[in-house]
Design an enzyme around this catalytic site. Structure first.
Site: not given
Lengths: 534, 454
Positions: A53, A87, A185
C-alpha cells in the site's frame, strides 16, 4: 507463436471481466512495435496480488531508512510493526550520532481514538518522542483510519515544530491512496522536496553528487559509495539508504543527481532539476557492465581528464579483483533461465547482471511500475491519469532564483544527452529479448501457471512467492531482501549475487525431493522374482 | 544497539515504542489457514494482506496465501461492498477454495462495512462457504484476531446439541505452532480419545516438499468436522485469550461444555490438561504418557542447578507468557519481568498471583512494550530473556542470552516443526533454556574454570 499461446491459455481461465483487464497488463516483446502496456491501475479484488500500500511506499520505503529521524506511525499497531526491521535498509552512525533504525514508534490507536479522534494522542506522542529521543526531526505517517476520521496531522506537526524547534513532517500516506506502494513514493517525495531539500548549507567538494533511489538494502549503497569515493566523488546525500535528514537538507548543492530506482525517486530528481538546475543521470549499479557504463557516464559528465583516468584505473582494479570468482560462477550459471518479478525497478536492473552470468530473462514484471518504467519516459505525455491517481498531489516547483545554478551549459547538456541517459530513462522493455514476456502486477495464479509452463531455473521475486516456487523445485531468490545476504550492487556485489544464485540453483537438496521408492520400481521387481520362484 | 534507551524511566501515555504485539487480522488469517481448503480473505486495502502474508511466511518459511479486497480511496469513502463481491466471485472462479474466511481491517471497520449483508448478496457457488470475523486492528492484538476468527468458525459452522453423540472432544489449541497441534493430537491419540482439533494448521504451514505446489495442502480442519463440533462431549480451550471465546460460543450455541485451561506448556499445565481429559472421558492415562512425564521430572531434577534462582524476563502473547511464567517457577527460576503487548487485566492478575504464591517480587504488565521492558532490565538486569525474535535487540544491547519463544520467530528455523506443549515440549524448552545458559557459562569462563562436564 508458442509464446503467445502460454499467455492465452492463462487468460482463458479467467472470468471475462478479469481476462479483459489482465490482457492489457501483458506484453510479448517483438509482437508489435509499440509494446504498450497498462500499468499503475487499480488491483483486481480477490486476484491475490503481491502489491502493498501507499503507507508501505512512503514510510516503509522512502522515509524509514533516514536513520536520524524518529518516524512515528499514527495508526493501530500493525502498520508500524510490519515496517520494523523487515526491509533491510542498513545504516550505521558515528558515535554520538542518532540512529533509530532498531526502533518502532506508533501511537497504537485504540477504539476510543477512532471514535473521538486521535489528534490528542498524536500530539502527546510527538511530545514524548521529542523529550525521550531529541531527534534531528520527526515524521508522522498516516495510516488507513486517519484520513477517514479526519485527524489533522498537519496541524499537529506545525504546532510541534513551533514548540520544539525541530522539523516535524506530516505525510498523508493512508494505505488506500493510489493503487500500490507507488503513491506513497510520490507523497514522500513531495514533502521532502518542499520542506527539507534546500534548507541546508553544507560545504560541498569537487565532483559532488547525490545518490537518489538507493536504499542500501544489504549494504548496496555502501558498495556503491566505496567505488565512488575511491574514484574521488563527493557524496552530498543518499536518498535514503543509510541517509540522514541532516545531509538531505543540502542535497540541492550537488552538481549531479544519480537515479538508481527511477520509480520511487524520479519526482525529486525532476523537481531538483527545475528548481535548482541540477540534471539527473539514470544509473545502474547492478551488474558489472552496467556499473562500468555508469561510472564512465559520470566521468564524462564532469569531463575532467583526471577523473576520467581515475575512473579507468578503478575499473581495472576492481575487475581484476573479481575476475577469478566470476569465471567459476559463470560456468555454474551458463544456459539457465530466469523469471523476474520485483517492485518497481529491480526487475529491469538485474537483467544485465543475469545476462553477464549467462542467464536469460524470459519474463519480467513490476508490482507497481508505471508505463514509463516499462516503455521509457517518452510515453509520459501519453499516460492517462485515472481517478485513483488523480488524488495524489502534484507538487509544482519553480526556479529558485538564489540557489539555481547550471554546472554545465545547456548546450553541453544537450550534447551529453546524446551519449548518456541524462534526465532520461528508456524503461525495461527496450532491453529485453524478442519473445520474452512482460507482465504487470503479476498475481498468484499467473505466477503458478508461468512457473509450470516456463520451468525456469531461477525465479527472482519476494518472500510471498519464494516458497511457492520452491515447493515446485524451482529455486527462488528474493530480490527485495536478498534472502538476508548482500550487497548485490557494484563489483563485489555482483560476485555475492552470483555466488548466492549458483549456490541456490545447485544445492544438493533439490535431488532429494523424490523419495527413492518412487524412483525405482520396487514392487515390480519383487513380483518378477516371485513368479520365477514358482 | 538501542542506544537511545535510557535507564531513566519517564511515563509514556501515548507513544508506544517497540511493541510486544501486532494487530488483529494476522491472527485471523493464521486461524483461517487452519481450515482445510480455505482461503483467508482480508477486507481492507491490500497493504494489510501483504504485510500479514509476509510476516506469517517469514515465521513458517512456507507459502501463506490470502486474497484481499484491495480498497481504493473511492471504496474507502463509499464502502467496500462492491470490492468484496468482486473478490468472492474472482476467488471462487480462479482459486476454487471450499471456504473463504474473511477478516476485516481498521479501514473496513472504521467505515462500518456491513459484512453479513454484503456476503448475503454475493454469488456463492453451491456447496461453498463464505464467513467472516470482525477483526478491528485498533482493539486488542493479533491474539484477539485469532480468537475472533475461531469464534466465527463456531458461529458459522457448529451444529448439534452437545449430547456427545460423536463421542469426541473438541480441542482449541490456541495461537500455537503446527508442531504443537501435532503434539496435542498425539497426546489425545495415545489416550484413545477421538478429537476435533480446530483450527489445525499442521500439514498447512509445515507442508512437505514434493516437487508439486499445493495451494490447499493436506492439513486443516475439515468443514464437516467444524460442523460436528456441536455434537461433541466437551470443548477443551487452551489459553483463555486465544481460545475461550470460541469455547463459550460453542457452549452457548450447542451446549457443549467449555473447559478453559492454560496452554499446556510445562509440567503443571500439561498435568492439568491430562487430568481434565481423564475427567471428561473417564479414560485411563496410558503408560506411554506416564513414562514421558517421569522422564521430564527426571530431567528437571538432573538439571535444576542450571537454572535455579536465575532471573528471567518473559514477553510475548498472554497465553504463552502465563504458561511460561508458571513453568520457569516450576524450574526454580525467578521470572521478574513479565510483559505482554496484548491488553487484558486478567493477565496481570494471573501472573501477579503466581509470583506472590512463590514469594517473588516482579514487574508485570499487559499493554506493555519492549522499550519499557528494556528500561527495567537496564535498571536491574536479568540472566535470561525469553520471547520472540524482537528480543534479540535487547539481548544484544545488554548481552543477555535469548531463548526464542512464541510468535514471531523470524531469524531461526525449524521451530514450527517441534512442540513446546506437553511433556515432550517441556523437555524441549528445558533443553533450549539449558543450552542458552550453559553456552553463556562456557563463553564467560576463564580457562582454568572452563569445564568439560556441566
Amino acid at each position: 507463436m508458442i509464446k503467445l499461446k502460454n499467455i492465452q491459455k492463462i487468460l482463458e481461465e479467467y472470468p471475462p471481466k478479469v481476462k479483459k483487464n489482465r490482457e492489457k497488463h501483458m506484453v510479448v516483446k517483438g509482437l508489435d512495435e509499440k509494446h504498450e502496456i497498462e500499468a499503475n491501475t487499480r488491483t483486481i479484488p480477490g486476484i491475490i496480488t503481491n502489491r502493498g500500500c501507499c503507507f508501505a511506499g512512503c514510510k516503509g520505503v522512502v522515509l524509514g531508512p533516514l536513520r536520524d529521524v524518529v518516524h512515528i506511525v499514527h495508526g493501530p499497531v500493525g502498520c508500524s510493526y510490519y515496517t520494523w526491521g523487515t526491509r533491510r535498509h542498513k545504516g550505521r552512525s558515528e558515535a554520538g550520532e542518532d540512529n533509530f533504525l532498531s526502533y518502532c514508534f506508533t501511537t497504537d490507536m485504540q477504539e476510543s481514538d477512532i471514535v473521538f479522534g486521535g489528534e490528542k494522542k498524536l500530539r502527546e506522542a510527538v511530545k514524548e518522542a521529542y523529550e525521550l529521543f531529541k531527534p534531528e526531526a520527526i515524521t508522522i505517517s498516516a495510516t488507513c483510519p486517519v484520513g477517514l476520521i479526519g485527524d489533522d496531522i498537519h496541524a499537529v506537526a506545525r504546532d510541534a515544530q513551533n514548540e520544539f524547534g525541530i522539523q516535524v513532517l506530516a505525510f498523508d500516506c493512508e494505505g488506500y491512496k493510489g493503487v500500490s506502494q507507488s503513491a506513497g513514493h510520490h507523497i514522500a517525495n513531495n514533502v521532502l522536496m518542499r520542506d527539507v531539500i534546500g534548507t541546508g548549507d553544507a560545504e560541498t567538494g569537487k565532483y559532488s553528487i547525490n545518490i537518489l533511489g538507493e536504499y542500501n538494502i544489504g549494504g548496496d549503497g555502501w558498495e556503491i559509495s566505496r567505488i565512488l569515493s575511491k574514484i574521488g566523488y563527493h557524496i552530498v546525500s543518499i536518498m535514503t539508504g543509510d541517509g540522514t535528514y541532516k545531509e538531505l537538507k543540502s542535497a540541492h548543492k550537488a552538481d549531479l543527481n544519480l537515479v538508481q530506482c527511477h520509480r520511487s525517486i524520479n519526482y525529486i530528481a525532476e523537481m531538483i532539476e527545475v528548481k535548482y538546475g541540477t540534471p539527473w543521470l539514470k544509473v545502474n549499479f547492478i551488474g558489472i557492465e552496467s556499473t562500468i557504463k555508469t561510472l564512465r557516464h559520470m566521468a564524462k559528465y564532469f569531463g575532467d581528464q583526471v577523473l576520467i583516468d581515475r575512473t579507468e584505473v578503478v575499473i581495472t582494479e576492481e575487475l581484476a579483483s573479481i575476475e577469478e570468482s566470476l569465471k567459476i560462477y559463470k560456468k555454474m550459471c551458463a544456459g539457465k533461465t530466469a523469471l523476474l518479478f520485483v517492485g518497481g525497478s529491480r526487475a529491469h536492473h538485474y537483467q544485465g547482471l543475469l545476462r553477464e552470468l549467462g542467464i536469460e530473462t524470459v519474463m519480467a514484471g513490476y508490482e507497481f511500475g508505471h508505463r514509463d518504467d516499462y516503455e521509457g519516459r517518452d510515453v509520459i505525455p501519453y499516460i492517462k491519469m485515472d481517478a485513483d491517481s488523480r488524488n495524489i498531489p502534484e507538487l509544482q516547483v519553480t526556479k529558485d532564483e538564489k540557489n539555481y545554478r547550471l554546472y554545465l551549459s545547456p548546450e553541453k547538456i544537450e550534447a551529453l544527452k546524446k551519449e548518456m541517459p541524462l534526465s532520461r530513462y528508456d524503461g525495461m522493455i527496450k532491453e529485453m529479448k524478442g519473445g520474452s514476456y512482460i507482465i504487470d502486477d503479476l498475481n498468484h495464479f499467473e505466477t503458478e501457471e508461468l512457473l509450470k509452463k516456463l520451468k525456469p531455473s531461477l525465479f527472482c521475486s519476494g518472500i510471498k512467492d519464494k516458497f511457492v516456487a520452491q515447493k515446485m523445485g524451482i529455486f527462488s531468490k528474493q530480490l527485495h531482501s536478498y534472502d538476508y545476504s548482500g550487497p548485490y550492487a557494484g563489483f563485489k556485489g555482483a560476485i555475492v549475487f552470483a555466488k548466492d544464485i549458483s549456490m541456490g540453483m545447485n544445492t544438493p537438496t533439490w535431488s532429494f525431493i523424490t523419495p527413492p521408492w518412487k524412483k525405482i520400481p520396487m514392487l515390480e521387481g519383487k513380483i518378477v522374482k516371485e513368479v520365477g520362484a514358482c | 544497539m538501542l542506544d537511545h534507551t535510557s535507564k531513566k524511566i519517564k511515563e509514556r501515555k501515548a507513544l508506544v515504542v517497540n511493541p510486544a504485539k501486532t494487530c488483529q487480522p494476522i491472527g485471523a488469517m493464521y486461524a483461517a489457514l487452519g481450515i482445510h481448503n480455505c482461503l483467508p480473505h482480508s477486507h481492507g486495502s491490500q497493504g494489510c494482506c501483504s504485510f500479514h502474508r509476509m510476516h506469517l511466511t517469514r515465521h513458517f518459511r512456507d507459502p501463506v496465501v490470502a486474497s484481499t479486497s484491495s480498497f481504493t480511496e473511492g471504496a474507502s469513502v463509499f464502502g467496500g461492498g462492491a470490492n468484496l463481491k468482486t473478490s468472492i466471485k474472482n476467488v471462487f472462479s480462479i482459486y476454487k477454495p471450499d471456504v473463504i474466511a474473511i477478516n476485516t481491517t481498521c479501514l473496513s471497520e472504521t467505515i462500518g462495512d456491513d459484512l453479513p449483508t454484503i456476503i448475503k448478496d454475493s454469488e456463492i457457488p453451491k456447496g461453498k462457504f463464505v464467513f467472516h470475523a470482525n477483526t478491528p486492528s485498533y482493539a486488542g492484538s493479533h491474539v484477539t484476531g485469532f480468537s475472533n476468527m475461531v469464534k466465527a468458525m463456531v458461529t458459522n459452522f457448529s451444529e448439534g446439541k452437545g449430547d456427545g453423540i460423536n463421542k469426541k472432544v473438541n480441542i482449541i489449541p490456541g495461537y500455537t505452532e503446527p508442531g504443537d497441534m501435532r503434539e496435542l493430537k498425539r497426546i489425545v491419540k495415545i489416550m484413545d480419545i477421538p478429537c476435533i482439533l480446530f483450527p489445525d494448521t499442521s500439514g498447512v504451514v509445515d507442508s512437505p516438499m514434493t516437487g508439486k505446489y499445493e495451494m490447499y495442502p493436506k492439513g486443516g480442519t475439515r468443514v464437516g468436522d467444524l460442523i460436528d463440533t456441536g455434537n461433541s462431549i466437551a470443548t477443551v480451550a487452551l489459553g483463555s485469550f486465544a481460545s475461550e471465546a470460541a469455547a463459550y460460543e460453542l457452549e452457548k450455541r450447542c451446549k457443549v461444555d467449555a473447559h478453559i485451561l492454560n496452554l499446556p506448556i510445562g509440567i503443571k499445565a500439561t498435568d492439568e490438561l491430562i487430568m481434565e481429559l481423564v475427567k471428561i472421558t473417564g479414560k485411563d492415562v496410558p503408560y506411554e504418557l506416564e513414562e514421558e512425564r517421569g522422564q521430564l521430572v527426571d530431567i528437571m531434577t538432573d538439571t535444576h542447578h542450571h537454572f535455579h534462582g536465575k532471573r528471567v524476563a518473559i514477553f510475548g502473547d498472554p497465553d504463552h507468557v502465563i504458561a511460561m511464567t508458571e513453568f520457569t517457577l516450576s524450574l526454580g527460576m525467578k521470572p521478574v519481568y513479565v510483559v505482554t503487548g496484548t491488553p487484558g487485566i486478567s493477565f496481570e492478575k494471573q501472573v501477579q498471583k503466581m509470583l506472590e504464591d512463590s514469594h517473588l517480587q516482579g514487574m508485570v504488565k499487559s499493554s506493555g512494550d519492549l522499550f519499557a521492558l528494556h528500561q527495567w532490565i537496564k535498571k536491574d538486569p536479568v540472566d535470561l530473556l525469553i520471547g520472540n525474535t524482537y528480543g534479540k535487540y535487547i539481548a544484544r544491547a545488554e548481552d543477555i542470552p535469548l531463548v526464542r519463544f512464541g510468535f514471531p520467530n523470524l531469524d531461526r528455523s525449524v521451530h514450527s516443526y517441534f512442540p513446546i506443549v506437553g511433556y515432550k515440549g517441556a523437555m524441549r524448552i528445558i533443553e533450549m533454556i539449558s543450552n542458552a545458559l550453559l553456552e553463556r557459562v562456557d563463553r564467560d569462563a576463564v580457562d582454568e574454570d572452563f569445564e568439560l562436564v556441566l
